[in-house]
Design an enzyme around this catalytic site. Structure first.
Site, PDB file in Angstrom:
ATOM      1  N   THR A  38       0.837  -1.206   0.000  1.00 43.17           N
ATOM      2  CA  THR A  38       0.000   0.000   0.000  1.00 43.17           C
ATOM      3  C   THR A  38       0.870   1.253   0.000  1.00 43.17           C
ATOM      4  OG1 THR A  38      -1.759  -1.168   1.161  1.00 43.17           O
ATOM      5  CG2 THR A  38      -1.792   1.238   1.297  1.00 43.17           C
ATOM      6  N   CYS A  78      -9.778  -7.517   0.210  1.00 45.56           N
ATOM      7  CA  CYS A  78      -9.971  -6.093   0.454  1.00 45.56           C
ATOM      8  C   CYS A  78     -11.432  -5.734   0.259  1.00 45.56           C
ATOM      9  CB  CYS A  78      -9.109  -5.277  -0.490  1.00 45.56           C
ATOM     10  SG  CYS A  78      -7.419  -5.858  -0.544  1.00 45.56           S
ATOM     11  N   HIS A  86       4.804  -9.918   2.546  1.00 43.40           N
ATOM     12  CA  HIS A  86       3.903 -10.931   3.126  1.00 43.40           C
ATOM     13  C   HIS A  86       3.153 -11.742   2.071  1.00 43.40           C
ATOM     14  CE1 HIS A  86      -0.238  -9.047   2.916  1.00 43.40           C
ATOM     15  NE2 HIS A  86       0.468  -7.953   2.741  1.00 43.40           N
TER      16      HIS A  86
HETATM   17  N1  PLP Z   1      -1.589  -4.290  -4.445  1.00 45.41           N
HETATM   18  C1  PLP Z   1      -2.138  -5.493  -4.662  1.00 45.41           C
HETATM   19  C2  PLP Z   1      -2.336  -5.979  -6.049  1.00 45.41           C
HETATM   20  C3  PLP Z   1      -2.520  -6.289  -3.568  1.00 45.41           C
HETATM   21  O1  PLP Z   1      -3.067  -7.484  -3.783  1.00 45.41           O
HETATM   22  C4  PLP Z   1      -2.319  -5.807  -2.249  1.00 45.41           C
HETATM   23  C5  PLP Z   1      -2.760  -6.585  -1.072  1.00 45.41           C
HETATM   24  O2  PLP Z   1      -3.708  -7.337  -1.108  1.00 45.41           O
HETATM   25  C6  PLP Z   1      -1.715  -4.539  -2.094  1.00 45.41           C
HETATM   26  C7  PLP Z   1      -1.365  -3.821  -3.211  1.00 45.41           C
HETATM   27  C8  PLP Z   1      -1.450  -3.976  -0.724  1.00 45.41           C
HETATM   28  O3  PLP Z   1      -0.319  -4.566  -0.146  1.00 45.41           O
HETATM   29  P1  PLP Z   1      -0.074  -4.546   1.433  1.00 45.41           P
HETATM   30  O4  PLP Z   1      -1.036  -5.523   2.024  1.00 45.41           O
HETATM   31  O5  PLP Z   1       1.338  -4.974   1.599  1.00 45.41           O
HETATM   32  O6  PLP Z   1      -0.292  -3.143   1.894  1.00 45.41           O
END
Ligand code: PLP
Length: 384
Positions: free
Chosen positions: A73, A328, A203
């Site tokens: 993110t 999400c 992760h």
């Molecule tokens: N971008 C994509 C395509 C994702 O699948 C995710 C998480 O599900 C993210 C960004 C966000 O990553 P993080 O969980 O490390 O903030």
């Protein structure tokens, strides 16, 4: 069977080797890597070694092109907002796609709302592909940034990034790709792809949560999004986290070493899973491509006239972890923006379940899920 986990796109378990590599950095080599004393230098050296491994993982020639962040993110936010702000004098137009992760989409909305950027959202075909010809047409004089994800987190579509990035390059526009889902499943090479910015998150490939990285090609200017110290070569303020960086690096090394083997295992399991679904059920649809242009771990299946939340609830009662569309989006009542973008028929739109595979999954687990899923779907259909 218990604790059956088919939600690796949401997150993955950490490997023992990763935990072991991280441990000394909590209470032995614990000093602040910005401190000049010997202990600090040891931590700094581990941080820089970790940067080298992450650079190798994504094919970056220069470790200085890797900026550690708190995850995918933050990497997406830094890429989008940082580049847009740095280039706002040149123009205020950004091109992205309708099926990006919210970390990208909401960064675009922020830039529109607070800084007056205009955003073009490219549509996708029924399998989720962005058409490079459409990108070419969307380019304007004032376009400063293009952001298209390498692979989609809900339906697994792998975009033709090389072609898309070459459109950007021909027009002297920066290109960012969110490779958070792809990392650990596909070989990533920032130079072969021709991208200027690329996000990854540990992760998702058996590393720790709370750490990710943004590749920033040498010479690409970014406005930092956190104000404070001059860590990460002034691109990301805040005390660095050597334990997490070392964990990410170890996970990246293992992922890189096992990439071919893992992808081929997941591909086979996915093929088996999908064939079992189609031989067990009528009235289902596979969302996303049925080809090598799909992430090996991704299965997104829609059940006609059924509600994904009810299916998921029943799977949970059987100790099976999966997701509706995307983790999400689950928990919110809105229909997935990705499934809407691929124009999935109304009767399938609410019944999509994502199963995402990982290193530990077996054929026996798939057989068990299929048996339970059959009971669940038959019961839900009989209640209609
Ligand atoms: N971008 C994509 C395509 C994702 O699948 C995710 C998480 O599900 C993210 C960004 C966000 O990553 P993080 O969980 O490390 O903030």
């Amino acid at each position: 069977m218990e604790d059956i986990y088919f939600d690796h796109a949401a997150t993955t378990p950490m490997l023992e080797e990763v935990i072991k590599a991280m441990k000394p950095f909590y209470n032995q080599v614990f000093a602040n890597p910005a401190s000049s004393h010997l202990q600090g230098q040891k931590a700094a050296s581990a941080l820089e070694d970790a940067r080298e491994s992450v650079a190798e993982f994504i094919g970056a020639k220069n470790a200085e092109e890797v900026v550690f962040t708190s995850g995918g993110t933050e990497a997406d936010n830094l890429a989008l907002k940082g580049a847009a702000m740095a280039f706002s004098k040149k123009g205020k137009h950004i091109i992205t796609s309708q099926i990006e992760h919210h970390a990208v989409l909401k960064s675009c909305e922020y830039l529109k709302k607070h800084l007056g950027f205009e955003i073009t959202y490219l549509g996708v075909d029924q399998n989720g592909f962005v058409d490079p010809a459409e990108l070419k047409e969307a380019v304007r004089e004032d376009t400063v940034l293009i952001s298209i994800m390498l692979a989609n987190n809900e339906i697994g579509t792998i975009q033709p990034i090389k072609e898309l990035a070459s459109v950007a390059r021909e027009n002297n526009i920066l290109f960012h790709t969110d490779a958070v889902q792809a990392a650990g499943q596909l070989k990533i090479d920032v130079n072969d792809l021709g991208v200027d910015l690329l996000s990854v998150s540990a992760h998702k490939f058996n590393g720790p949560k709370g750490i990710g990285a943004l590749f920033v090609r040498k010479g690409v200017e970014l406005i930092p999004q956190l104000s404070g110290g001059s860590q990460e070569r002034k691109r990301r303020a805040g005390t660095a986290n050597p334990a997490a960086a070392v964990g990410m690096a170890r996970a990246a090394e293992i992922a890189l070493k096992n990439l071919k083997k893992k992808s081929s295992k997941l591909n086979k399991l996915r093929g088996y899973f999908i064939s079992q679904l189609f031989s067990t059920f009528d009235n289902i649809k596979l969302n996303g491509p049925d080809s090598e242009k799909r992430l090996p771990a991704n299965i997104n299946i829609a059940f006609k006239d059924l509600d994904a939340e009810s299916i998921l609830f029943n799977l949970t009662l059987n100790d099976i972890a999966a997701a509706t569309g995307s983790a999400c989006a689950s928990g919110s009542l809105s229909v997935s923006h990705v499934l809407k973008a691929i124009n999935l028929e109304k009767e399938y739109l609410k019944g999509a379940i994502r199963f995402s595979l990982g290193r530990g999954n077996t054929k026996e687990e798939i057989d068990y899920v299929m048996e339970k899923l059959k009971e669940i779907i038959d019961r839900l259909n009989s209640l209609k």
